[in-house]
Design a protein around this motif. Structure first.
Motif, PDB file in Angstrom:
ATOM      1  N   TYR A 169     -53.348-130.136 -46.567  1.00  0.00           N
ATOM      2  CA  TYR A 169     -53.976-130.735 -45.716  1.00  0.00           C
ATOM      3  C   TYR A 169     -55.595-130.730 -45.799  1.00  0.00           C
ATOM      4  N   GLN A 177     -56.565-132.634 -48.444  1.00  0.00           N
ATOM      5  CA  GLN A 177     -56.747-134.179 -48.101  1.00  0.00           C
ATOM      6  C   GLN A 177     -57.840-134.551 -47.355  1.00  0.00           C
ATOM      7  N   PRO A 204     -48.172-127.176 -47.426  1.00  0.00           N
ATOM      8  CA  PRO A 204     -49.142-127.550 -46.353  1.00  0.00           C
ATOM      9  C   PRO A 204     -50.388-127.149 -46.348  1.00  0.00           C
TER      10      PRO A 204
END
Ligand SMILES: Cc1ncc(COP(=O)(O)O)c(C=O)c1O
Length: 357
Positions: free
Chosen positions: A89, A92, A85
């Protein structure tokens, strides 16, 4: 999370204790410990100390890279399926904010992540944000080939080396990444909340994630700090986190990295690899599969099973003082040079009992 070696623990405790006598801490010591850490990290990364910044986490390095590499509408940021992650993230969010898209390399059925990445590296990719080892499978990426391919399509290469630096050979000179970060608390055998961040010379004029006094050119002269300057310290130092001179964490991290250099990363990889190879063979007889080398990194074993992992397995292993991580259908086994062949046999004996019951 790897255990802290005794000398690294002592270095950390000694450093923390210095705060009990702050009047003994001199201005130059805000720099000397940081420079020693930077130089040691540079040896591990195979780059110049000027290219290393000191950061608190992998995510901090990733966020700094994301702040600096331009991405435009219609372009994409490449990540792996099931990427960690902290290296997902941020991309993203960047993709959303810039009208770009996130391009996810699908899980390769043949475990060949390198080919899967090379097939996805098309002209639209602005940034390839990748690890050296895929963290849920131990899958290994050939970063030299990927680096070459990135340069061909004009993509920036941003690396998260947290699951490999210190246990798998890596060279900035060979891979030529744009940015590379590694948290210290795993394969660097260091403390939590400190990490290393490589910044290629072409990005060293960029914007830090935060502005602080110690990144600036006049920081060594405590009396002139409020003579605000637009100039930063040299090289990647401008990307150092605030309070980077951490008197407890830095000496501990440096001590651990020096030990790794003394042991030699190639030898660590071979030693741990031999242990894992035996484990993989024995576990295969119990129905657990894992990618074969060289598609799997030698230090990193993820044992998968068609059936669910037997219930209560982690607790049963812990009772036997065998500590592994269970994630979904796989057991992540990450030994180090402190483990012996007998440790491996204990794990296999436990697995045999768990599978039989
Ligand atoms: C691949 C990878 N990157 C990074 C991290 C740690 O990230 P952070 O330093 O942002 O907490 C981990 C922790 O498990 C990891 O497995």
């Amino acid at each position: 999370m790897s255990p802290l070696m005794k000398p690294a623990l002592e270095a950390g405790i000694g450093g923390l204790a210095r705060k009990a006598h702050p009047w003994q801490i001199t201005p130059d010591q805000f720099f000397s410990g940081s420079e020693e850490c930077r130089a040691t990290a540079a040896e591990l990364l195979d780059c110049s100390a000027d290219c290393v910044a000191i950061v608190p986490s992998a995510s901090y390095g990733i966020a700094t890279a994301a702040k600096n590499v331009p991405v435009h509408r219609g372009q994409s940021v490449l990540v792996l399926a099931e990427q960690f992650p902290s290296n997902f993230y941020e991309w993203q969010r960047l993709a959303e904010a810039s009208g770009a898209s996130l391009k996810v390399v699908p899980w390769p059925e043949d475990n060949d992540w390198t080919t899967a990445v090379l097939n996805s590296l098309t002209a639209d990719v602005a940034i390839a944000a990748l690890p050296q080892v895929q963290w849920t499978s131990g899958g290994r990426l050939d970063l030299v080939r990927i680096g070459e391919a990135c340069r061909k399509v004009g993509a920036a290469l941003v690396l998260d080396l947290t699951q490999s630096l210190g246990a798998l050979p890596f060279s900035v000179r060979e891979v030529q990444p744009d940015f590379a970060v590694a948290a210290s608390y795993k394969w660097l055998l260091g403390p939590y909340s400190i990490g290393l961040f490589y910044v290629a010379p072409k990005w060293q004029g960029g914007r830090p994630l935060e502005e602080n006094w110690i990144q600036r050119a006049n920081a060594r002269d405590f009396a002139s700090l409020i003579l605000y300057t637009g100039n930063y310290d040299e090289g990647a130092r401008r990307f150092d986190m605030g309070e980077r001179s951490n008197f407890a964490l830095l000496p501990s991290a440096t001590c651990a990295m020096k030990q790794l250099l003394e042991w030699d990363v190639t030898r660590i990889s071979e030693t741990v690899g031999a242990l894992n190879r035996k484990l993989a063979e024995a576990a295969a007889n119990l129905g657990f599969s894992s990618p074969a080398e060289p598609l799997r990194a030698p230090h990193y074993l993820a044992l998968r099973r068609k059936e669910a992992i037997p219930e209560g397995l982690p607790e049963m292993l812990a009772r036997e003082k065998v500590f592994v991580s269970v994630r979904g259908r796989s057991i992540r086994v990450t030994p180090h040079v402190y483990n012996s062949a007998e440790d491996g046999e204990r794990l296999i004996a436990c697995l045999r009992r768990a599978v039989a019951s």
